[in-house]
Design a protein around this motif. Structure first.
Motif, PDB file in Angstrom:
ATOM      1  N   PRO A   1      19.725  63.445  37.318  1.00 33.81           N
ATOM      2  CA  PRO A   1      20.818  63.034  36.431  1.00 33.81           C
ATOM      3  C   PRO A   1      20.413  63.011  34.959  1.00 33.81           C
ATOM      4  O   PRO A   1      21.227  63.331  34.077  1.00 33.81           O
ATOM      5  N   ARG A   2      19.174  62.649  34.671  1.00 34.69           N
ATOM      6  CA  ARG A   2      18.729  62.594  33.289  1.00 34.69           C
ATOM      7  C   ARG A   2      18.653  63.987  32.664  1.00 34.69           C
ATOM      8  O   ARG A   2      18.851  64.158  31.462  1.00 34.69           O
ATOM      9  N   LYS A   3      18.365  64.999  33.485  1.00 35.84           N
ATOM     10  CA  LYS A   3      18.325  66.363  32.969  1.00 35.84           C
ATOM     11  C   LYS A   3      19.731  66.918  32.781  1.00 35.84           C
ATOM     12  O   LYS A   3      19.971  67.706  31.860  1.00 35.84           O
ATOM     13  N   VAL A   4      20.658  66.524  33.644  1.00 40.13           N
ATOM     14  CA  VAL A   4      22.044  66.954  33.479  1.00 40.13           C
ATOM     15  C   VAL A   4      22.682  66.259  32.277  1.00 40.13           C
ATOM     16  O   VAL A   4      23.538  66.834  31.594  1.00 40.13           O
ATOM     17  N   ALA A   5      22.265  65.021  32.018  1.00 40.11           N
ATOM     18  CA  ALA A   5      22.860  64.263  30.916  1.00 40.11           C
ATOM     19  C   ALA A   5      22.593  64.908  29.566  1.00 40.11           C
ATOM     20  O   ALA A   5      23.416  64.823  28.653  1.00 40.11           O
TER      21      ALA A   5
ATOM     22  N   ARG B   1      15.335  60.089  22.988  1.00 38.56           N
ATOM     23  CA  ARG B   1      14.623  58.936  22.431  1.00 38.56           C
ATOM     24  C   ARG B   1      15.043  57.634  23.099  1.00 38.56           C
ATOM     25  O   ARG B   1      14.215  56.736  23.325  1.00 38.56           O
ATOM     26  N   LEU B   2      16.333  57.519  23.460  1.00 36.80           N
ATOM     27  CA  LEU B   2      16.820  56.307  24.113  1.00 36.80           C
ATOM     28  C   LEU B   2      16.484  56.280  25.597  1.00 36.80           C
ATOM     29  O   LEU B   2      16.734  55.280  26.277  1.00 36.80           O
ATOM     30  N   GLY B   3      15.974  57.404  26.130  1.00 38.26           N
ATOM     31  CA  GLY B   3      15.563  57.444  27.523  1.00 38.26           C
ATOM     32  C   GLY B   3      16.677  57.701  28.514  1.00 38.26           C
ATOM     33  O   GLY B   3      16.483  57.555  29.722  1.00 38.26           O
ATOM     34  N   VAL B   4      17.855  58.132  28.032  1.00 40.02           N
ATOM     35  CA  VAL B   4      18.959  58.399  28.952  1.00 40.02           C
ATOM     36  C   VAL B   4      18.972  59.854  29.394  1.00 40.02           C
ATOM     37  O   VAL B   4      19.763  60.241  30.262  1.00 40.02           O
ATOM     38  N   ALA B   5      18.131  60.695  28.810  1.00 48.50           N
ATOM     39  CA  ALA B   5      18.081  62.112  29.164  1.00 48.50           C
ATOM     40  C   ALA B   5      16.665  62.621  28.976  1.00 48.50           C
ATOM     41  O   ALA B   5      15.868  62.042  28.230  1.00 48.50           O
ATOM     42  N   SER B   6      16.354  63.721  29.671  1.00 50.90           N
ATOM     43  CA  SER B   6      15.025  64.331  29.582  1.00 50.90           C
ATOM     44  C   SER B   6      15.125  65.685  28.910  1.00 50.90           C
ATOM     45  O   SER B   6      16.046  66.467  29.178  1.00 50.90           O
ATOM     46  N   LEU B   7      14.166  65.979  28.038  1.00 49.57           N
ATOM     47  CA  LEU B   7      14.131  67.275  27.385  1.00 49.57           C
ATOM     48  C   LEU B   7      13.719  68.357  28.377  1.00 49.57           C
ATOM     49  O   LEU B   7      13.009  68.086  29.347  1.00 49.57           O
ATOM     50  N   PRO B   8      14.161  69.606  28.185  1.00 48.92           N
ATOM     51  CA  PRO B   8      13.788  70.696  29.096  1.00 48.92           C
ATOM     52  C   PRO B   8      12.282  70.886  29.143  1.00 48.92           C
ATOM     53  O   PRO B   8      11.579  70.704  28.139  1.00 48.92           O
ATOM     54  N   GLU B   9      11.799  71.271  30.302  1.00 48.59           N
ATOM     55  CA  GLU B   9      10.364  71.465  30.488  1.00 48.59           C
ATOM     56  C   GLU B   9       9.871  72.648  29.658  1.00 48.59           C
ATOM     57  O   GLU B   9      10.549  73.650  29.491  1.00 48.59           O
TER      58      GLU B   9
END
Length: 382
Positions: free
Chosen positions: A98-102, A311-319
């Motif tokens: 979900p964090r990657k989709v966000a 930065r807020l931790g609700v999403a992850s940057l692409p690998e």
């Protein structure tokens, strides 16, 4: 559906299989369309692009020209293939949490809000320009994808998936904006029938039906009902892509879309005539607001919202993606061609404003494409 290439020479076979081959053909077709629209053969080109073609069963809302059939009909296949790729990435790839989709969803929202605000600020005081606030909010996935493919290893696979997902979310949100702020009341009976067809497709999928004819016929019926309902018909491609069972998730349409649909789309939609245009026209409120929204607002909104979410931790940057790479891709989000042209035609009743808006769209999209490509091609390491 696979296409045999055994009859082609080896070099052409390699080009056919290469992802950059289709990208080159799309770009060449787009350049050809633009060149013809600004040449002595502009009349013939316009006659082809606006060749009358309609079906009575689709009613007044149906496509009426060749260009409209390609943009509203065949491009549904493009969105179908994109959704299938995103489904694969959600299943076991770069969007598997979900964090990657966000991240692409939040980036798409930022990429809509900031360009709209820049347009409103730039056109303040020009009452007739106010309705065009949504023109620079869209990203054209059909033109961003080939540029990414041409860049090859300079764009990480996860970053490419991020941008394609962002472009799809962007288009869906843009269609929502059109329906709410620019659309007329939908035809509720047709919309209700479309919902029933969609529910039926979901039911047969859950029932384990894998016959492609069922989904093909259902998709065509859904597309026709979307047209009759006054809903953007390319949504049918998105819906079918989401409904297909896993065994049919690779229908082999990629070659058809890459080598047929997209080049035809580029050829017919890039034919913007610059007759009578001059540099001074870009300083008028509408084209300046559109251009700044695409060139400045899009990268600031997409990149800023994405970095804030990370930065807020609700999403992850692409690998395997650097900030330099993501900013370059955010620049490419300023390519807002098809949906932007559509919104411009809905926003203004004055043909002069529509034409100046088209000039801003074309100029802004061109600057965004060149700046994004140059940034990614020469500004960093693969």
């Amino acid at each position: 559906m696979s296409i045999s290439t055994a009859f082609l020479p080896r070099r052409l076979q390699a080009l056919w299989r290469s992802p950059t081959g289709g990208a080159c053909v799309l770009l060449l077709a787009s350049v050809l369309g633009f060149g013809l629209a600004n040449s002595p053969w502009a009349g013939a080109y316009g006659a082809v692009a606006h060749w009358p073609l309609s079906l009575a069963v689709l009613g007044a809302q149906g496509p009426r020209t060749l260009t409209a059939w390609v943009s509203d009909g065949l491009m549904a296949l493009f969105f179908l293939t994109i959704i299938l790729e995103i489904r694969q990435e959600i299943s076991d790839g770069h969007l598997s949490s979900p964090r990657k989709v966000a991240l692409p969803l939040i980036g798409a929202l930022g990429g809509m809000v900031v360009p709209a605000l820049i347009y409103v600020f730039t056109t303040r005081g020009a009452v007739e320009a106010a309705r065009g606030w949504a023109i620079p909010i869209a990203t054209d996935a059909a033109f961003t994808l080939p540029i990414i493919l041409l860049l090859g290893a300079r764009v990480a696979p996860a970053a490419r998936v991020w941008l394609m997902a962002l472009a799809v979310f962007d288009d869906l949100l843009g269609i929502g904006v059109i329906a709410i702020f620019y659309g007329s009341a939908p035809c509720w009976p047709a919309l209700g029938c479309a919902c029933m067809v969609l529910a039926g497709l979901v039911a047969v999928r859950r029932g384990g039906v894998v016959n492609p004819c069922v989904y093909g016929l259902g998709g065509m019926l859904l597309w026709g009902l979307c047209v009759r309902a006054g809903v953007q018909p390319t949504l049918a491609g998105v819906a079918i892509g989401a409904c297909l069972p896993a065994p049919l998730a690779r229908p082999g349409l990629n070659a058809v879309v890459t080598w047929g649909v997209l080049p035809l789309f580029g050829f017919l939609n890039a034919g913007v005539s610059l007759a009578g245009a001059h540099v001074g026209m870009l300083l008028a409120p509408v084209p300046l607001g559109v251009m700044l929204g695409l060139v400045v607002g899009k990268p600031v909104g997409v990149f800023g919202a994405s970095m804030l979410a990370a930065r807020l931790g609700v999403a992850s940057l692409p690998e395997a993606s650097s900030l330099h790479m993501l900013f370059g891709l955010s620049l490419l989000c300023g390519i807002g061609f098809t949906i932007s042209l559509f919104i411009a035609s809905l926003a203004f009743t004055d043909p002069a404003l529509v034409e100046t808006a088209k000039l801003g769209i074309f100029t802004g999209s061109l600057i965004a494409a060149l700046s994004g490509w140059l940034w990614l091609r020469f500004g960093g390491r693969p």
